[in-house]
Scaffold this motif. Structure first.
Motif, mmCIF file in Angstrom:
data_model
loop_
_atom_site.group_PDB
_atom_site.id
_atom_site.type_symbol
_atom_site.label_atom_id
_atom_site.label_comp_id
_atom_site.label_asym_id
_atom_site.label_seq_id
_atom_site.Cartn_x
_atom_site.Cartn_y
_atom_site.Cartn_z
ATOM 1 N N CYS A 105 0.791 -1.561 0.247
ATOM 2 C CA CYS A 105 -0.032 0.000 -0.230
ATOM 3 C C CYS A 105 0.811 1.334 0.214
ATOM 4 O O CYS A 105 0.763 2.072 -0.479
ATOM 5 N N CYS A 109 3.783 1.704 5.690
ATOM 6 C CA CYS A 109 3.539 0.529 6.392
ATOM 7 C C CYS A 109 5.162 -0.473 6.754
ATOM 8 O O CYS A 109 4.653 -1.736 7.293
ATOM 9 N N CYS A 115 3.234 -3.252 9.026
ATOM 10 C CA CYS A 115 2.072 -2.715 10.139
ATOM 11 C C CYS A 115 0.616 -3.594 9.611
ATOM 12 O O CYS A 115 1.550 -4.825 8.717
ATOM 13 N N CYS A 117 -1.749 -4.568 8.435
ATOM 14 C CA CYS A 117 -1.830 -4.746 7.109
ATOM 15 C C CYS A 117 -1.173 -5.778 6.230
ATOM 16 O O CYS A 117 -2.039 -6.627 4.722
ATOM 17 N N CYS A 132 -6.314 -0.518 7.636
ATOM 18 C CA CYS A 132 -4.483 -0.028 8.887
ATOM 19 C C CYS A 132 -4.970 1.348 9.034
ATOM 20 O O CYS A 132 -5.475 2.378 7.889
ATOM 21 N N CYS A 135 -2.929 4.575 6.641
ATOM 22 C CA CYS A 135 -3.305 4.714 4.955
ATOM 23 C C CYS A 135 -5.233 3.789 4.364
ATOM 24 O O CYS A 135 -5.293 4.211 3.572
HETATM 25 ZN ZN ZN Z 1 -0.383 -0.345 7.280
#
Ligand code: ZN
Ligand code: ZN
Length: 144
Positions: A105, A109, A115, A117, A132, A135
């Motif tokens: 993404c 992240c 992250c 995600c 997340c 973002c």
């Molecule tokens: Zn993220």
């Protein structure tokens, strides 16, 4: 008043092919501009606004990534020119070419702490409406 003449040096002129992608790029830039102006709107939740900005920016980079690396419809001089003039984020696009990062993404992240995600949906212990916080990404592991 005399006419204002803007001199464009040959070095700053966009390479061949730019005219073909310019209308689409312009649409992305316009949408981003509208969102950026909303930063001054006190009733707009900031993280939601940032998620929207991020989404459009992601789509814009994806558009060029697809044209250059997948569909091979633009050539290197144009790609480099777009990087130089900050139309696209080369660092992010380069990541998409690496195994495991195909759907990444954003660079935030994969910073110091990776992250949530990035964790595959199958092993992530979050609800299905997960987004997340940084973002708004719904999950970007390659296996998702
Ligand atoms: Zn993220
Ligand atoms: Zn993500």
């Amino acid at each position: 008043m005399g006419k204002v003449i803007i001199k464009v040096s040959p070095k700053n002129q966009p390479p061949d092919g730019f005219d073909k992608i310019q209308p689409t790029l312009k649409k992305f830039e316009e949408r981003l501009k509208i969102l950026q102006d909303e930063e001054f709107n006190p009733s707009r939740p900031k993280n939601e606004l940032y998620w929207d900005i991020h989404r459009i920016d992601h789509q814009k980079n994806r558009y060029i990534y697809s044209l250059y690396y997948q569909r091979k419809l633009i050539d290197k001089p144009l790609y480099l020119w777009l990087v130089k003039h900050k139309f696209i984020n080369n660092e992010l696009i380069s990541k998409w070419r690496k195994q495991g990062y195909e759907n990444l993404c954003c660079l935030q992240c994969i910073g110091e702490t990776v992250c949530v995600c990035r964790v595959p949906k199958s092993v992530r212990k979050t609800n299905k409406d997960f987004k997340c916080i940084k973002c708004g990404c719904k999950g970007c592991a390659s296996s998702d």
